[in-house]
Write an enzyme that holds these catalytic residues in place. Sequence first.
Site, PDB file in Angstrom:
ATOM      1  N   SER A  31       2.973 -18.745  19.730  1.00 32.89           N
ATOM      2  CA  SER A  31       3.005 -17.419  19.090  1.00 32.89           C
ATOM      3  C   SER A  31       2.790 -16.335  20.145  1.00 32.89           C
ATOM      4  CB  SER A  31       1.885 -17.294  18.056  1.00 32.89           C
ATOM      5  OG  SER A  31       1.989 -18.321  17.112  1.00 32.89           O
ATOM      6  N   HIS A  62      13.764 -18.989  15.754  1.00 31.06           N
ATOM      7  CA  HIS A  62      14.313 -20.054  16.590  1.00 31.06           C
ATOM      8  C   HIS A  62      13.377 -21.246  16.670  1.00 31.06           C
ATOM      9  CE1 HIS A  62      17.716 -17.757  17.790  1.00 31.06           C
ATOM     10  NE2 HIS A  62      16.971 -16.767  18.213  1.00 31.06           N
ATOM     11  N   HIS A  84       1.998 -29.171  15.778  1.00 30.97           N
ATOM     12  CA  HIS A  84       0.551 -29.054  15.953  1.00 30.97           C
ATOM     13  C   HIS A  84      -0.151 -30.272  15.342  1.00 30.97           C
ATOM     14  CE1 HIS A  84       1.803 -24.824  16.375  1.00 30.97           C
ATOM     15  NE2 HIS A  84       0.773 -24.733  17.183  1.00 30.97           N
ATOM     16  N   TYR A  86      -2.861 -30.181  13.713  1.00 33.39           N
ATOM     17  CA  TYR A  86      -3.399 -29.854  12.375  1.00 33.39           C
ATOM     18  C   TYR A  86      -2.367 -30.047  11.263  1.00 33.39           C
ATOM     19  CZ  TYR A  86      -1.194 -25.213  13.064  1.00 33.39           C
ATOM     20  OH  TYR A  86      -0.300 -24.201  13.304  1.00 33.39           O
ATOM     21  N   GLU A  87      -1.098 -30.154  11.636  1.00 35.86           N
ATOM     22  CA  GLU A  87      -0.070 -30.407  10.619  1.00 35.86           C
ATOM     23  C   GLU A  87      -0.126 -31.852  10.114  1.00 35.86           C
ATOM     24  OE1 GLU A  87       3.830 -28.096  11.583  1.00 35.86           O
ATOM     25  OE2 GLU A  87       2.783 -28.391  13.470  1.00 35.86           O
ATOM     26  N   ALA A 114      -1.189 -18.803  21.353  1.00 31.84           N
ATOM     27  CA  ALA A 114      -2.033 -17.732  20.839  1.00 31.84           C
ATOM     28  C   ALA A 114      -3.446 -18.287  20.726  1.00 31.84           C
ATOM     29  CB  ALA A 114      -1.536 -17.290  19.472  1.00 31.84           C
ATOM     30  N   MET A 211      -5.498 -23.991  18.973  1.00 34.43           N
ATOM     31  CA  MET A 211      -5.241 -25.266  18.283  1.00 34.43           C
ATOM     32  C   MET A 211      -4.065 -26.047  18.888  1.00 34.43           C
ATOM     33  SD  MET A 211      -5.610 -23.770  14.422  1.00 34.43           S
ATOM     34  CE  MET A 211      -6.941 -22.625  13.987  1.00 34.43           C
ATOM     35  N   SER A 212      -3.763 -25.796  20.145  1.00 33.41           N
ATOM     36  CA  SER A 212      -2.606 -26.487  20.744  1.00 33.41           C
ATOM     37  C   SER A 212      -2.863 -26.743  22.233  1.00 33.41           C
ATOM     38  CB  SER A 212      -1.346 -25.640  20.561  1.00 33.41           C
ATOM     39  OG  SER A 212      -1.415 -24.468  21.357  1.00 33.41           O
ATOM     40  N   ASN A 235      -6.682 -12.234  18.708  1.00 32.18           N
ATOM     41  CA  ASN A 235      -7.780 -11.771  17.856  1.00 32.18           C
ATOM     42  C   ASN A 235      -9.098 -12.078  18.551  1.00 32.18           C
ATOM     43  OD1 ASN A 235      -6.792 -14.654  17.040  1.00 32.18           O
ATOM     44  ND2 ASN A 235      -8.952 -14.592  16.464  1.00 32.18           N
ATOM     45  N   HIS A 247      -4.312 -14.943   9.739  1.00 30.17           N
ATOM     46  CA  HIS A 247      -3.088 -15.286  10.465  1.00 30.17           C
ATOM     47  C   HIS A 247      -2.230 -14.027  10.637  1.00 30.17           C
ATOM     48  CE1 HIS A 247      -0.027 -17.756  12.151  1.00 30.17           C
ATOM     49  NE2 HIS A 247       0.839 -17.527  11.185  1.00 30.17           N
TER      50      HIS A 247
HETATM   51  N1  HPA Z   1      -9.155 -19.759  16.741  1.00 32.70           N
HETATM   52  C1  HPA Z   1      -8.361 -20.848  16.866  1.00 32.70           C
HETATM   53  N2  HPA Z   1      -7.058 -20.761  17.060  1.00 32.70           N
HETATM   54  C2  HPA Z   1      -6.507 -19.537  17.114  1.00 32.70           C
HETATM   55  C3  HPA Z   1      -7.265 -18.375  16.987  1.00 32.70           C
HETATM   56  C4  HPA Z   1      -8.675 -18.487  16.784  1.00 32.70           C
HETATM   57  O1  HPA Z   1      -9.413 -17.499  16.656  1.00 32.70           O
HETATM   58  N3  HPA Z   1      -6.394 -17.320  17.092  1.00 32.70           N
HETATM   59  C5  HPA Z   1      -5.163 -17.844  17.301  1.00 32.70           C
HETATM   60  N4  HPA Z   1      -5.211 -19.189  17.310  1.00 32.70           N
END
Ligand code: HPA
Length: 276
Positions: A31, A62, A84, A86-87, A114, A211-212, A235, A247
């Site tokens: 992201s 894409h 991911h 988590y999926e 991200a 998370m990746s 964030n 999100h």
């Molecule tokens: N925590 C975990 N994964 C993330 C975050 C977060 O604050 N922001 C974007 N991916």
Amino acid sequence: MSKEQPSPKIAAARLKQLSRLRPTLAIILGSGFHHVLSALDEDARISYAKLPGFPPVGVSGHAGELFIGRLGGVPVMVLSGRAHFYEGHPMALVTFAVRVLAAYGIKDVLLTNAAGGAARSFRPGDFMVLTDHINLMGTNPLRGAPVAGLPRFVDMTRAYDVKLIELLRKAGRECGIKVRSGVYMAVCGPSYETPAEVRAFTKLGADAIGMSTVPEAVVARQCGMNVAGVSCITNLAAGRSGQALSHAEVLETAERVKVLAAQMLKNFAKLYARGK
Ligand code: HPA
């Protein structure tokens, strides 16, 4: 690797038929970084669905496409979208694309993502070059049967390549970004962290949380590729601001800095070619 996964060589051979370009650099887009596709001089593209063993990912834009082309004149392979953990995918699927890159002949991989900013000085919209990581996903992508011909116990002392780190920092500087550096902590997700977790993770040494990336970095190192990573801090991590995480905020920040992110990757590709 799990028994159900086909050999990465099959997809790699398919990719070799796709284009005459032979990039040694691959970029996996997370992201915030997809805008770089608009700067890519595309030679070929293929849906993950057509690459045996690739994960099913995403539905928007894409996502789930692999590109071969030139970025700033430099041959690159770009993977738009990743599976991911988590999926619910097994780690073998999450990291399969990385094994294909190695089978194809990619030497250097840039992983982008991200992440939430845990370090106090980080602000949304910042970029952090990964100097190291902490794996708190609860498992390791190399768990399971050994892979023939590859090391069982992989050294992670210098997981992120010093030269590539320097190129990333320079690439950022060249477009006016004050590039941060730090330690990326990978969690399983998909829930965000609690403020108590963020306080604990900060004490453990995390500067950014996501998370990746870590499974891909581990497998890339096992395959002998050089790894670089950069996070878009989308964030402040939970509890670092008075606000709840969403999100939507992640996507908003990613959108706000997408042009800079793309420019940084383009500069990186140019510097990479010069350094070779
Ligand atoms: N925590 C975990 N994964 C993330 C975050 C977060 O604050 N922001 C974007 N991916």
